[in-house]
Structure formats: C-alpha cells, structure tokens
Motif scaffolding. Structure first.
Motif, mmCIF file in Angstrom:
data_model
loop_
_atom_site.group_PDB
_atom_site.id
_atom_site.type_symbol
_atom_site.label_atom_id
_atom_site.label_comp_id
_atom_site.label_asym_id
_atom_site.label_seq_id
_atom_site.Cartn_x
_atom_site.Cartn_y
_atom_site.Cartn_z
ATOM 1 N N GLY A 14 0.603 -6.837 -14.153
ATOM 2 C CA GLY A 14 1.169 -6.003 -15.201
ATOM 3 C C GLY A 14 0.300 -5.832 -16.423
ATOM 4 N N LEU A 15 -1.031 -6.003 -16.262
ATOM 5 C CA LEU A 15 -1.922 -5.923 -17.416
ATOM 6 C C LEU A 15 -2.739 -4.636 -17.473
ATOM 7 C CD1 LEU A 15 -3.243 -9.601 -17.489
ATOM 8 C CD2 LEU A 15 -1.416 -8.572 -18.862
ATOM 9 N N GLY A 16 -2.562 -3.745 -16.504
ATOM 10 C CA GLY A 16 -3.348 -2.521 -16.567
ATOM 11 C C GLY A 16 -2.993 -1.527 -15.484
ATOM 12 N N ILE A 17 -3.522 -0.301 -15.681
ATOM 13 C CA ILE A 17 -3.414 0.803 -14.722
ATOM 14 C C ILE A 17 -4.760 0.928 -14.022
ATOM 15 C CG2 ILE A 17 -3.174 3.310 -14.515
ATOM 16 C CD1 ILE A 17 -1.343 3.229 -16.959
ATOM 17 N N THR A 18 -4.747 1.264 -12.729
ATOM 18 C CA THR A 18 -6.002 1.522 -12.033
ATOM 19 C C THR A 18 -5.808 2.649 -11.041
ATOM 20 O OG1 THR A 18 -7.900 0.457 -10.967
ATOM 21 C CG2 THR A 18 -5.720 -0.069 -10.075
ATOM 22 N N GLU A 19 -6.873 3.032 -10.370
ATOM 23 C CA GLU A 19 -6.770 4.008 -9.284
ATOM 24 C C GLU A 19 -7.224 3.325 -7.997
ATOM 25 O OE1 GLU A 19 -9.377 5.831 -7.642
ATOM 26 O OE2 GLU A 19 -11.138 5.258 -8.813
ATOM 27 N N LEU A 20 -6.463 3.593 -6.914
ATOM 28 C CA LEU A 20 -6.687 2.922 -5.642
ATOM 29 C C LEU A 20 -6.730 3.931 -4.509
ATOM 30 C CD1 LEU A 20 -4.194 -0.102 -5.854
ATOM 31 C CD2 LEU A 20 -6.686 -0.187 -6.148
ATOM 32 N N PRO A 21 -7.538 3.665 -3.487
ATOM 33 C CA PRO A 21 -7.483 4.504 -2.286
ATOM 34 C C PRO A 21 -6.190 4.247 -1.522
ATOM 35 C CG PRO A 21 -8.950 2.640 -1.935
ATOM 36 C CD PRO A 21 -8.563 2.600 -3.383
ATOM 37 N N GLU A 22 -5.809 5.221 -0.747
ATOM 38 C CA GLU A 22 -4.535 5.180 -0.029
ATOM 39 C C GLU A 22 -4.435 3.977 0.897
ATOM 40 O OE1 GLU A 22 -1.838 8.599 2.217
ATOM 41 O OE2 GLU A 22 -4.001 8.842 2.005
ATOM 42 N N PHE A 23 -5.569 3.567 1.512
ATOM 43 C CA PHE A 23 -5.498 2.481 2.478
ATOM 44 C C PHE A 23 -5.206 1.128 1.824
ATOM 45 C CE2 PHE A 23 -10.112 3.299 1.802
ATOM 46 C CZ PHE A 23 -10.479 2.101 1.215
ATOM 47 N N VAL A 24 -5.303 1.044 0.487
ATOM 48 C CA VAL A 24 -4.906 -0.162 -0.228
ATOM 49 C C VAL A 24 -3.545 0.035 -0.900
ATOM 50 C CG1 VAL A 24 -5.468 -1.725 -2.146
ATOM 51 C CG2 VAL A 24 -7.287 -0.881 -0.640
ATOM 52 N N ALA A 25 -3.357 1.193 -1.540
ATOM 53 C CA ALA A 25 -2.182 1.390 -2.399
ATOM 54 C C ALA A 25 -0.862 1.348 -1.637
ATOM 55 C CB ALA A 25 -2.313 2.729 -3.128
ATOM 56 N N THR A 26 -0.820 1.937 -0.439
ATOM 57 C CA THR A 26 0.481 2.122 0.208
ATOM 58 C C THR A 26 1.171 0.813 0.570
ATOM 59 O OG1 THR A 26 -0.696 2.463 2.300
ATOM 60 C CG2 THR A 26 -0.008 4.428 1.085
ATOM 61 N N GLN A 27 0.405 -0.222 0.898
ATOM 62 C CA GLN A 27 1.065 -1.498 1.232
ATOM 63 C C GLN A 27 1.801 -2.067 0.020
ATOM 64 O OE1 GLN A 27 -1.707 -4.856 1.895
ATOM 65 N NE2 GLN A 27 -3.353 -3.464 1.253
ATOM 66 N N TYR A 28 1.284 -1.797 -1.186
ATOM 67 C CA TYR A 28 1.947 -2.273 -2.402
ATOM 68 C C TYR A 28 3.079 -1.337 -2.817
ATOM 69 C CZ TYR A 28 -1.966 -5.482 -2.588
ATOM 70 O OH TYR A 28 -2.890 -6.463 -2.282
ATOM 71 N N PHE A 29 3.000 -0.057 -2.439
ATOM 72 C CA PHE A 29 4.137 0.837 -2.665
ATOM 73 C C PHE A 29 5.335 0.382 -1.837
ATOM 74 C CE2 PHE A 29 1.154 4.715 -3.502
ATOM 75 C CZ PHE A 29 0.794 4.156 -4.711
ATOM 76 N N ARG A 30 5.082 0.055 -0.587
ATOM 77 C CA ARG A 30 6.162 -0.348 0.309
ATOM 78 C C ARG A 30 6.864 -1.605 -0.196
ATOM 79 N NH1 ARG A 30 3.904 -1.220 6.014
ATOM 80 N NH2 ARG A 30 2.773 -2.803 4.838
ATOM 81 N N GLU A 31 6.069 -2.520 -0.734
ATOM 82 C CA GLU A 31 6.639 -3.779 -1.228
ATOM 83 C C GLU A 31 7.099 -3.679 -2.680
ATOM 84 O OE1 GLU A 31 3.394 -6.386 -0.531
ATOM 85 O OE2 GLU A 31 3.478 -6.170 1.657
ATOM 86 N N LYS A 32 6.975 -2.458 -3.254
ATOM 87 C CA LYS A 32 7.406 -2.175 -4.629
ATOM 88 C C LYS A 32 6.692 -3.048 -5.662
ATOM 89 C CE LYS A 32 11.956 -0.552 -3.132
ATOM 90 N NZ LYS A 32 11.482 0.836 -3.078
ATOM 91 N N GLN A 33 5.467 -3.449 -5.333
ATOM 92 C CA GLN A 33 4.645 -4.183 -6.288
ATOM 93 C C GLN A 33 3.848 -3.236 -7.179
ATOM 94 O OE1 GLN A 33 2.982 -6.778 -2.940
ATOM 95 N NE2 GLN A 33 2.953 -8.200 -4.672
ATOM 96 N N LEU A 34 3.612 -2.023 -6.684
ATOM 97 C CA LEU A 34 2.940 -0.979 -7.464
ATOM 98 C C LEU A 34 3.700 0.329 -7.294
ATOM 99 C CD1 LEU A 34 -0.832 -1.624 -6.590
ATOM 100 C CD2 LEU A 34 0.353 -2.280 -8.693
ATOM 101 N N GLU A 35 3.540 1.211 -8.291
ATOM 102 C CA GLU A 35 4.148 2.539 -8.222
ATOM 103 C C GLU A 35 3.091 3.592 -8.500
ATOM 104 O OE1 GLU A 35 7.570 3.071 -10.673
ATOM 105 O OE2 GLU A 35 8.349 1.047 -10.286
ATOM 106 N N PRO A 36 3.159 4.729 -7.804
ATOM 107 C CA PRO A 36 2.229 5.821 -8.123
ATOM 108 C C PRO A 36 2.615 6.479 -9.442
ATOM 109 C CG PRO A 36 3.777 6.517 -6.433
ATOM 110 C CD PRO A 36 4.052 5.063 -6.688
#
Length: 318
Positions: A228-250
């Motif tokens: 919770g200390l910053g915003i970043t940009e991630l490729p889809e092959f990394v980001a989606t696993q954290y979207f599913r687990e609701k650890q990150l949001e687009p």
C-alpha cells in the motif's frame, strides 16, 4: 577431391561419385598440387598412378575426408532431430511464473534437448552473449539483426492495492498521478514514462512518475505496491493473479498503456536447428491462449472505446 581420385584411381570416376565435372576435379587437383609444390599423380593417355609423394599424402587425405564426412553427417542429424543445448533467456518474473512450470513437459517430450535458462529483466545481447533464444515482452522490437515471432499480445495496467486506494484515493485522470507515490523501474533504456491513451477520445497523456522506490525487476517493486505504499504499472501476466485475489486493482481503466507483445526472438531464422524450432512450437502452443489474460482469469474486459484515435489528438506532457 584428391582423396576421391586416389581412391577411385580415376578423375572421371571421382567426378561421377562427387557429382561434378571431370574438368572441375582436374582443375582442383591441379591447384592443390601447385599449393603443395609437388605432383600427386603421373598421368598419361595410357597410365594413371600416384606418385611417391601422392602415396604418402593419400592415406592422410582419405582420413581427413572420412572425418569431415562424419562431422557433416552429425551436423545434419543434429539439425534435423531435436537434440543438444538451448541457451534461453526470459524476463525474471515471467520466466519464474510461466516458463519454468511448463519446461518439464517440454523436456519429457524431447529428452535429447537440454536447456540453460537465464532469468533477468536486464536487456540481454542475444548474439554477443551466445543465446539461442530469448522470450521478450516488449512494445516493439527494434533490432533488425534479430528475428522476432509474436506469440501473444500483452496488455499493461496501472495498479494499486486496496490499502493504497483507501488511504490516498483513486486517480481519475493520468494527470492526478503527479500527486501520487509511484513505484517505477530502473532498468529501462530510456527514462521511465507512462504513456496513456484515452480509449474513447484518443487523448494522450505522458507522465513521468515519481515515488519512493525504483527497482530493476517486477519482483523488486511488488512488495512495496502490495503493502500500500505506491502505484505501479504491471504487465498482464503478473497483474491478473493479484486482481483475482483482490490484492491489486486496475486504475484508470478508461485509459490504456501501449500494448506490448510476448516475442520468441532468435539470432536468425536461416538454418534454424530442430531443437530451436520445436521449442518455438512448444511455447506458442502453451502460451498462445494466454492463461493470464484478464478475460480468462476474472472475466474482466476493458471499457469499449474507439480503435483508432481521432486525427489531431491532444498530447499532454508532464
């Protein structure tokens, strides 16, 4: 040619065996004699025989020809049947999560192939460092000396954790990122900038993000973002696993970063050995359906927008 003539005891027979003209054999042997400084054959209209000098060289020449034939046969067999070492490099996070887990299936299918796997987010000189293959995630390929085959498109997302959004709020426009803490990458060849385009209007906004951390790879920046200390940009092959687990949001879902691609890159497409060709086919078969795609992982689709931005779109640079 000297070895074949010595074996056949005839220029004509040697020429037939090698599939060339008698004149070609005769000229080649003549040049060979000039280079050695001695006659190899005594030739008349009635008689053909090796000289003493030729006798002394014929055995060695025959051995050299035999060894060369063995090497050529081995090379042809190696290039037509998958075997040998493949030196492969891939991005660190992608390689760990998506390449390494599928390699056992490849190695079972091709037991005569071995793989030397190097995972790094540092740009690798494929030719200079002797790599056979590189898997690269890039917006575009620029090195014309390499051959790049697109496996699958890769989207990129601006992301933050729910804890960050609760504490600092959700940016509504790329310009809002100027007031946020952004986590960036230190190994990009140019200054890290985020180029976002509005899906509907085509407006383009270029942001130079700043924040508490720059890292050389995704794995180096993720803990700070997840905490919770910053915003970043991630490729889809990394980001989606954290979207599913609701650890990150687009974030900024009405905007898009330039779409990248996952490429199978080799030094050359000419005379590509079988071991490389089957590895290309294997990766394409396994990764073409993109198991990390947002549509597959969580049924998420980006908001509909215009495919092509209007002429004269406005650019903003901060």
């Amino acid at each position: 040619m000297f070895a074949k003539v010595a074996e056949e005891r005839s220029f004509a027979a040697a020429a037939r065996t090698m599939g060339v003209s008698v004149a070609t054999v005769s000229r080649s042997v003549g040049r060979f004699e000039e280079r050695l400084g001695g006659r190899l054959f005594n030739r008349t209209t009635r008689r053909f025989a090796l000289t003493d000098f030729g006798h002394r060289l014929a055995e060695a020449a025959s051995r050299i020809l035999s060894e060369a034939t063995e090497v050529e046969d081995f090379a042809r067999a190696t290039s037509s049947k998958p075997r040998g070492l493949v030196k492969l490099t891939a991005p660190q996070s992608f390689g760990a999560h998506w390449v390494a887990p599928i390699l056992p299936a490849f190695l079972r299918q091709y037991p005569d192939v071995t793989i030397d796997l190097h995972l790094t987010d540092v740009h690798v000189d494929i030719i200079g460092e002797g790599f056979d293959v590189a898997l690269r995630s890039a917006v575009k390929t620029v090195d014309s000396s390499l051959v790049a085959r697109l496996i699958v498109p890769v989207r990129r997302f601006v992301v933050a954790s729910p804890a960050y959004i609760t504490r600092y709020g959700r940016p509504r426009h790329p310009q809002d990122l100027r007031a946020h803490q952004c986590v960036t990458y230190a190994n990009k060849p140019m200054r890290d900038v985020w180029r976002l385009t509005n899906r509907e209007s085509g407006e383009e906004c270029i942001i130079a993000p700043t924040g508490p951390l720059r890292g050389t790879c995704i794995d180096a920046v993720l803990p700070t973002v997840l905490d919770g200390l910053g915003i970043t940009e991630l490729p889809e092959f990394v980001a989606t696993q954290y979207f599913r687990e609701k650890q990150l949001e687009p974030l900024l879902v009405d905007w898009r970063l330039p779409e990248a691609g996952l490429y199978f890159v080799t030094p050359s497409a000419r005379a590509r050995p079988a071991k490389v060709s089957v590895l290309a086919d294997f990766f394409i078969a396994k990764l073409r359906d993109a198991p990390w795609r947002a549509e597959v992982v969580m049924g998420w689709k980006p908001p509909a927008g215009k495919r092509k931005p209007p002429v004269g779109k406005r650019k903003r640079r901060t």
